[in-house]
Design a protein around this motif. Structure first.
Motif, PDB file in Angstrom:
ATOM      1  N   GLU A 120       0.824  -1.214   0.000  1.00  0.00           N
ATOM      2  CA  GLU A 120       0.000   0.000   0.000  1.00  0.00           C
ATOM      3  C   GLU A 120       0.855   1.259   0.000  1.00  0.00           C
ATOM      4  N   GLU A 121       1.950   1.257   0.772  1.00  0.00           N
ATOM      5  CA  GLU A 121       2.770   2.464   0.881  1.00  0.00           C
ATOM      6  C   GLU A 121       3.504   2.795  -0.420  1.00  0.00           C
ATOM      7  N   GLU A 122       3.594   1.833  -1.341  1.00  0.00           N
ATOM      8  CA  GLU A 122       4.261   2.075  -2.618  1.00  0.00           C
ATOM      9  C   GLU A 122       3.321   2.666  -3.665  1.00  0.00           C
ATOM     10  N   LEU A 123       2.026   2.638  -3.387  1.00  0.00           N
ATOM     11  CA  LEU A 123       1.030   2.979  -4.388  1.00  0.00           C
ATOM     12  C   LEU A 123       0.598   4.436  -4.292  1.00  0.00           C
ATOM     13  N   PRO A 124       0.205   5.032  -5.407  1.00  0.00           N
ATOM     14  CA  PRO A 124      -0.401   6.361  -5.356  1.00  0.00           C
ATOM     15  C   PRO A 124      -1.764   6.285  -4.683  1.00  0.00           C
ATOM     16  N   PRO A 125      -2.291   7.405  -4.181  1.00  0.00           N
ATOM     17  CA  PRO A 125      -3.569   7.366  -3.460  1.00  0.00           C
ATOM     18  C   PRO A 125      -4.687   6.682  -4.228  1.00  0.00           C
ATOM     19  N   ALA A 126      -4.733   6.845  -5.533  1.00  0.00           N
ATOM     20  CA  ALA A 126      -5.822   6.258  -6.316  1.00  0.00           C
ATOM     21  C   ALA A 126      -5.832   4.742  -6.266  1.00  0.00           C
ATOM     22  N   LEU A 127      -4.674   4.129  -5.986  1.00  0.00           N
ATOM     23  CA  LEU A 127      -4.587   2.668  -6.022  1.00  0.00           C
ATOM     24  C   LEU A 127      -4.428   2.034  -4.651  1.00  0.00           C
ATOM     25  N   LYS A 128      -4.233   2.816  -3.600  1.00  0.00           N
ATOM     26  CA  LYS A 128      -4.008   2.254  -2.268  1.00  0.00           C
ATOM     27  C   LYS A 128      -5.110   1.279  -1.825  1.00  0.00           C
ATOM     28  N   PRO A 129      -6.377   1.573  -2.108  1.00  0.00           N
ATOM     29  CA  PRO A 129      -7.416   0.632  -1.651  1.00  0.00           C
ATOM     30  C   PRO A 129      -7.343  -0.742  -2.299  1.00  0.00           C
ATOM     31  N   PRO A 172      -2.811 -15.516 -29.724  1.00  0.00           N
ATOM     32  CA  PRO A 172      -1.519 -14.825 -29.628  1.00  0.00           C
ATOM     33  C   PRO A 172      -0.546 -15.578 -28.731  1.00  0.00           C
ATOM     34  N   ARG A 173       0.740 -15.472 -29.079  1.00  0.00           N
ATOM     35  CA  ARG A 173       1.802 -16.123 -28.309  1.00  0.00           C
ATOM     36  C   ARG A 173       2.813 -15.059 -27.884  1.00  0.00           C
ATOM     37  N   LYS A 174       2.992 -14.887 -26.578  1.00  0.00           N
ATOM     38  CA  LYS A 174       3.902 -13.861 -26.087  1.00  0.00           C
ATOM     39  C   LYS A 174       5.345 -14.262 -26.390  1.00  0.00           C
ATOM     40  N   THR A 175       6.108 -13.312 -26.956  1.00  0.00           N
ATOM     41  CA  THR A 175       7.479 -13.596 -27.369  1.00  0.00           C
ATOM     42  C   THR A 175       8.517 -12.725 -26.683  1.00  0.00           C
ATOM     43  N   ALA A 176       8.125 -11.578 -26.143  1.00  0.00           N
ATOM     44  CA  ALA A 176       9.104 -10.699 -25.495  1.00  0.00           C
ATOM     45  C   ALA A 176       8.380  -9.646 -24.680  1.00  0.00           C
ATOM     46  N   ALA A 177       9.110  -9.038 -23.752  1.00  0.00           N
ATOM     47  CA  ALA A 177       8.602  -7.903 -22.988  1.00  0.00           C
ATOM     48  C   ALA A 177       9.778  -7.075 -22.514  1.00  0.00           C
ATOM     49  N   VAL A 178       9.567  -5.770 -22.412  1.00  0.00           N
ATOM     50  CA  VAL A 178      10.575  -4.829 -21.917  1.00  0.00           C
ATOM     51  C   VAL A 178       9.914  -3.947 -20.879  1.00  0.00           C
ATOM     52  N   ARG A 179      10.633  -3.675 -19.780  1.00  0.00           N
ATOM     53  CA  ARG A 179      10.132  -2.770 -18.748  1.00  0.00           C
ATOM     54  C   ARG A 179      10.871  -1.442 -18.819  1.00  0.00           C
ATOM     55  N   LEU A 180      10.092  -0.349 -18.787  1.00  0.00           N
ATOM     56  CA  LEU A 180      10.610   1.014 -18.681  1.00  0.00           C
ATOM     57  C   LEU A 180       9.639   1.804 -17.817  1.00  0.00           C
ATOM     58  N   GLY A 181      10.126   2.396 -16.742  1.00  0.00           N
ATOM     59  CA  GLY A 181       9.249   3.139 -15.856  1.00  0.00           C
ATOM     60  C   GLY A 181       8.318   2.218 -15.112  1.00  0.00           C
ATOM     61  N   GLY A 182       7.071   2.653 -14.911  1.00  0.00           N
ATOM     62  CA  GLY A 182       6.087   1.892 -14.162  1.00  0.00           C
ATOM     63  C   GLY A 182       5.807   2.539 -12.823  1.00  0.00           C
ATOM     64  N   ILE A 183       4.579   2.368 -12.341  1.00  0.00           N
ATOM     65  CA  ILE A 183       4.147   3.018 -11.102  1.00  0.00           C
ATOM     66  C   ILE A 183       5.034   2.630  -9.932  1.00  0.00           C
ATOM     67  N   ILE A 184       5.438   1.359  -9.853  1.00  0.00           N
ATOM     68  CA  ILE A 184       6.291   0.883  -8.763  1.00  0.00           C
ATOM     69  C   ILE A 184       7.751   0.776  -9.201  1.00  0.00           C
ATOM     70  N   ALA A 185       7.983   0.149 -10.358  1.00  0.00           N
ATOM     71  CA  ALA A 185       9.349  -0.217 -10.742  1.00  0.00           C
ATOM     72  C   ALA A 185      10.232   0.989 -11.054  1.00  0.00           C
ATOM     73  N   ARG A 186       9.695   1.972 -11.779  1.00  0.00           N
ATOM     74  CA  ARG A 186      10.479   3.126 -12.247  1.00  0.00           C
ATOM     75  C   ARG A 186      11.752   2.653 -12.962  1.00  0.00           C
ATOM     76  N   GLN A 187      11.632   1.619 -13.766  1.00  0.00           N
ATOM     77  CA  GLN A 187      12.768   0.985 -14.424  1.00  0.00           C
ATOM     78  C   GLN A 187      13.516   1.977 -15.311  1.00  0.00           C
ATOM     79  N   PRO A 188      14.823   2.190 -15.101  1.00  0.00           N
ATOM     80  CA  PRO A 188      15.581   3.138 -15.932  1.00  0.00           C
ATOM     81  C   PRO A 188      15.782   2.624 -17.357  1.00  0.00           C
ATOM     82  N   HIS A 189      16.187   3.539 -18.225  1.00  0.00           N
ATOM     83  CA  HIS A 189      16.572   3.209 -19.595  1.00  0.00           C
ATOM     84  C   HIS A 189      18.074   2.937 -19.622  1.00  0.00           C
ATOM     85  N   PRO A 190      18.554   2.007 -20.476  1.00  0.00           N
ATOM     86  CA  PRO A 190      19.994   1.737 -20.534  1.00  0.00           C
ATOM     87  C   PRO A 190      20.851   2.971 -20.823  1.00  0.00           C
TER      88      PRO A 190
END
Length: 496
Positions: free
Chosen positions: A334-343, A384-402
């Motif tokens: 809960e403490e990681e979430l913005p107010p809109a998502l805490k509940p 559909p068949r999932k073949t790849a995924a990339v993370r950038l940013g995100g509400i929790i992760a804030r994944q940096p760019h290389p």
């Protein structure tokens, strides 16, 4: 309708060379030779030379500075590769430039309306102001010029609409989807029809809207005389952010609508189920013989998942739709979430855009909440068949760019654009100002990322040389991208 000079003043409509030309003020018919970026077939588009420029729209959330059309160098051989080359301001304030598109696309080769079609003008609506800005990419594509502004009053008076959202060049004119009604009316939203060459607002496209009231995207199966529209909400439902009462009350859009394209007559409403809130982006197959496509759904109120649905025409002529992709929510403290998502104790994926490759083989799905871009092989579109995924940013992760490993990113993959050859994927990180504020309350710091894709076997890799961000955009939040010569989501084709 007015034109705007470099100081932002307005004057009567004129030809870009300065001469009066009342019927064709943009001069779009004067080239005298075919535009090589209009392609007869999807395979011809895939084989064409790659883009050297990307166009983006940027907006100032404070509405104290002008929004702008932004040009970025996408030529890897250029010394300015990955850098912003130019920002062309619009004259007003508070427009919130959002989606935009070309005046002509490949389908213009087979439908009437253009004297000499050219992919030359970028039509840029302001979602909050209801103004439409026309930029000319000639003579210098890297420095587009604002040559016309269609005021909100013209859209309201001629078509009965406001809050223009998405546009495509089509038969009979440019089809411009709009969220709101005219002169303060909250709705219904719908589609305005604009002249192909003067960009004057002609009328409402619909002649019989049936049960349709909410609007968002518009696309079509051109050879089959079928249009498709999707649903978000009216201005009062979206302009101040997500309304929890409306969301949990299942009041946002949850249906697809099918129409007779040439007449604007409603044919069928297809309800996906009211737990599936906000049916947004439509991506019909590029194969002109096909009668199927994909639609993205932002969130399920049952479990916070997001989904992608495939529609298809059955033998009896009716359309059906089935969920083919489900992306679950991710648990969070809960403490990681913005107010809109805490509940809720979770991060919803929030699928806000999808994109289908020109060869109809690869589907890209952006999950703005979790900060992911998913790649699926849709050779079999029903499975559909999932073949790849990339993370950038995100509400929790804030994944940096290389390219900036020490910079936690705000926002996430939001609008996704794909090159015609399927080798380059462009991502921007802002959704809509008020919604940005709810899910990323620390602010959205703008960025544009490019991923290299493998169109043979699948796979995604961020390009470490390409990452304009922050003050590269003068601090403007960036939303949609269009590519020089066309891209996967701005063209429909008439030949196989």
């Amino acid at each position: 309708m007015t034109t705007a000079d470099h100081a932002g003043r307005t004057s009567p409509s004129i030809h870009p060379d300065g001469t009066d030309h009342p019927r064709h003020p943009t001069g779009a018919h004067l080239s005298g030779r075919p535009d090589p970026t209009l392609y007869r077939t999807p395979s011809e588009a895939v084989a064409a030379p790659p883009e050297k420029l990307a166009y983006l729209v940027g907006f100032d959330r404070s509405a104290r500075r002008p929004d702008a059309l932004i040009v970025v160098d996408t030529d890897p051989a250029s010394s300015s590769y990955g850098r912003v080359l130019h920002l062309a301001d619009v004259p007003g304030l508070g427009d919130e430039l959002h989606h935009f598109g070309w005046n002509a696309c490949s389908s213009a080769l087979a439908h009437e309306g253009h004297h000499q079609p050219e992919r030359r003008y970028l039509l840029v609506p302001g979602l909050r102001s209801s103004r439409l800005h026309v930029f000319d990419t000639r003579p210098d594509p890297a420095r587009p010029r604002l040559v016309k502004v269609v005021e909100a009053a013209e859209l309201a008076d001629a078509a009965g609409y406001s809050r223009p959202h998405t546009l495509h060049c089509g038969p009979g004119g440019v089809l411009l989807s709009c969220l709101g009604g005219a002169h303060g009316s909250d709705g219904p939203g719908g589609v305005a029809l604009l002249d192909h060459e003067t960009f004057e607002v002609l009328r409402a496209w619909e002649t019989d809207r049936g049960p349709q009231r909410l609007a968002y995207d518009v696309w079509w199966h051109l050879q089959h005389n079928i249009a498709v529209t999707s649903e978000w909400g009216t201005p009062s439902m979206v302009e101040n952010g997500v309304d929890p009462e409306l969301l949990l009350g299942r009041a946002y859009g949850h249906a697809l609508h099918f129409w007779e394209l040439d007449s604007g007559r409603h044919l069928q409403r297809l309800d996906l189920g009211d737990e599936h809130q906000m049916v947004l982006e439509l991506r019909p197959a590029h194969d002109p013989a096909a009668t199927w496509g994909f639609a993205g759904v932002v969130v399920s109120v049952a479990d916070l998942s997001a989904s992608v649905w495939r529609w298809q025409r059955e033998d009896d002529g009716r359309f059906t739709a089935h969920k083919v992709i489900t992306i679950p929510a991710e648990p969070a403290k809960e403490e990681e979430l913005p107010p809109a998502l805490k509940p809720f104790g979770a991060v919803p994926p929030l699928v806000t855009d999808i994109n289908l490759s020109v060869d109809d083989r690869w589907l890209y799905v952006s999950a703005w909440g979790t900060g992911e871009l998913h790649q699926y092989d849709v050779s079999d579109p029903a499975h559909p068949r999932k073949t790849a995924a990339v993370r950038l940013g995100g509400i929790i992760a804030r994944q940096p760019h290389p390219a900036a490993p020490g910079l936690p990113l705000t926002g996430g993959p939001q609008m996704v654009e794909l090159s015609r050859d399927g080798r380059r994927v462009y991502l921007t990180n802002s959704l809509y100002g008020s919604w940005d504020d709810q899910f990323y309350p620390d602010g959205i710091h703008p960025w544009l990322a490019k991923l290299d894709a493998d169109p043979e076997h699948g796979g995604l890799t961020p390009d470490p040389r390409f990452f304009p961000h922050g003050e590269d955009f003068r601090g403007l939040r960036v939303h949609q991208t269009r590519l020089q010569g066309g891209d996967a989501s701005s063209d429909s084709y008439c030949y196989r």
